[in-house]
Design an enzyme around this catalytic site. Structure first.
Site, mmCIF file in Angstrom:
data_model
loop_
_atom_site.group_PDB
_atom_site.id
_atom_site.type_symbol
_atom_site.label_atom_id
_atom_site.label_comp_id
_atom_site.label_asym_id
_atom_site.label_seq_id
_atom_site.Cartn_x
_atom_site.Cartn_y
_atom_site.Cartn_z
ATOM 1 N N ASP A 1 0.141 4.286 -2.791
ATOM 2 C CA ASP A 1 -0.094 5.511 -2.181
ATOM 3 C C ASP A 1 1.012 6.740 -2.525
ATOM 4 O O ASP A 1 0.822 7.146 -3.641
ATOM 5 C CB ASP A 1 0.417 5.663 -0.648
ATOM 6 C CG ASP A 1 -1.096 5.372 0.120
ATOM 7 O OD1 ASP A 1 -2.101 4.567 0.326
ATOM 8 O OD2 ASP A 1 -0.954 4.837 1.571
ATOM 9 N N HIS B 1 1.028 -1.097 0.143
ATOM 10 C CA HIS B 1 -0.469 -0.280 0.157
ATOM 11 C C HIS B 1 0.676 1.229 -0.693
ATOM 12 O O HIS B 1 -0.107 2.106 -0.544
ATOM 13 C CB HIS B 1 -1.159 0.550 0.805
ATOM 14 C CG HIS B 1 -1.875 -1.187 1.275
ATOM 15 N ND1 HIS B 1 -3.189 -0.892 0.466
ATOM 16 C CD2 HIS B 1 -2.478 -2.470 1.716
ATOM 17 C CE1 HIS B 1 -3.661 -1.271 0.055
ATOM 18 N NE2 HIS B 1 -3.072 -3.302 0.937
ATOM 19 N N ASP C 1 -9.148 4.499 -5.803
ATOM 20 C CA ASP C 1 -8.312 5.216 -7.230
ATOM 21 C C ASP C 1 -8.794 5.571 -8.418
ATOM 22 O O ASP C 1 -8.797 5.684 -9.426
ATOM 23 C CB ASP C 1 -8.000 3.207 -8.522
ATOM 24 C CG ASP C 1 -9.152 2.787 -8.484
ATOM 25 O OD1 ASP C 1 -9.803 2.993 -8.270
ATOM 26 O OD2 ASP C 1 -8.876 1.541 -9.497
#
Length: 227
Positions: free
Chosen positions: A179, A175, A205
């Site tokens: 990010d 993740h 997204d």
């Protein structure tokens, strides 16, 4: 009283910090004049808090402290000019220092509260990962843009952007890397649009753009460059 403050708040927010500071000084002068006329037997020092609070709230910390100093100084001048008798000449200076401390603490606390409120309000409208508008802020701002475009009979474009296969980034690289991709996309969107355009992350997204004064031809020309 609260109703009056709510009415005046938009006007105060439109004023520059310099104008707020000037208004605060004028109020201090007026209160000092009333204080002088009523004599030293009637204490009015509490009323000096109002202009100090006004300047601290709307003028910021750089003007709040000088206002507190001026308010304490005006009180000292009025107290001495009114012929207030003291057993010790140090007492009026001590009282002035106490009032300055009182005014300063109130002003400082108000500055901190106002800054915290503004920060919280900004965070409530900002996506924590990309630092662009979140879906709630986008809906509010786009709604205003929509009404303005209707009144002006001006075109506008709304774009919806979805990142293909973004889930694979999170699944294979974690993740943190996902990010980073989201921030890179947000930076690209900001760099590719005008200051008047709205750029937001709707969630996951999904991103959205609101382009005022952009017709279909302009959108068709802009979209390929953005991609």
């Amino acid at each position: 009283m609260l109703k009056l403050l709510r009415t005046l708040d938009p006007w105060f927010q439109r004023c520059s910090p310099r104008a707020i500071f000037a208004l605060g000084l004028a109020l201090i002068g007026f209160i000092g004049w009333i204080d002088f006329l009523t004599g030293y037997e009637l204490a009015l020092s509490i009323f000096y808090v109002a202009p100090v609070a006004l300047v601290a709230w709307y003028g910021g910390r750089s003007r709040g402290l000088p206002t507190a100093i001026i308010a304490a100084g005006v009180w000292f001048f009025v107290d001495i000019s009114s012929g207030h008798p003291y057993l010790n000449p140090i007492i009026p200076f001590w009282n002035t220092a106490v009032r300055f401390g009182f005014f300063s603490i109130i002003g400082w606390l108000l500055v901190l509260v106002h800054e915290r409120i503004r920060t919280e309000a900004q965070l409530a409208r900002t996506d924590p990962v990309t630092r662009i508008l979140n879906s709630r802020a986008f809906e509010e701002e786009a709604g205003r843009y929509f009404l303005l475009a209707g009144r002006q009979q001006a075109p506008f474009t709304v774009m919806y952007i979805d990142l293909d296969d973004f889930k694979l980034v999170n699944d294979t690289r974690g993740h943190a890397e996902g990010d980073r991709v989201l921030r890179a996309v947000a930076e690209t969107l900001l760099a590719s649009t005008r200051r008047a355009d709205l750029v937001a992350r709707l969630g996951g997204d999904e991103f959205a753009l609101f382009l005022p004064s952009t017709d279909l031809a302009g959108a068709r020309q802009f979209a390929p460059k953005l991609l």
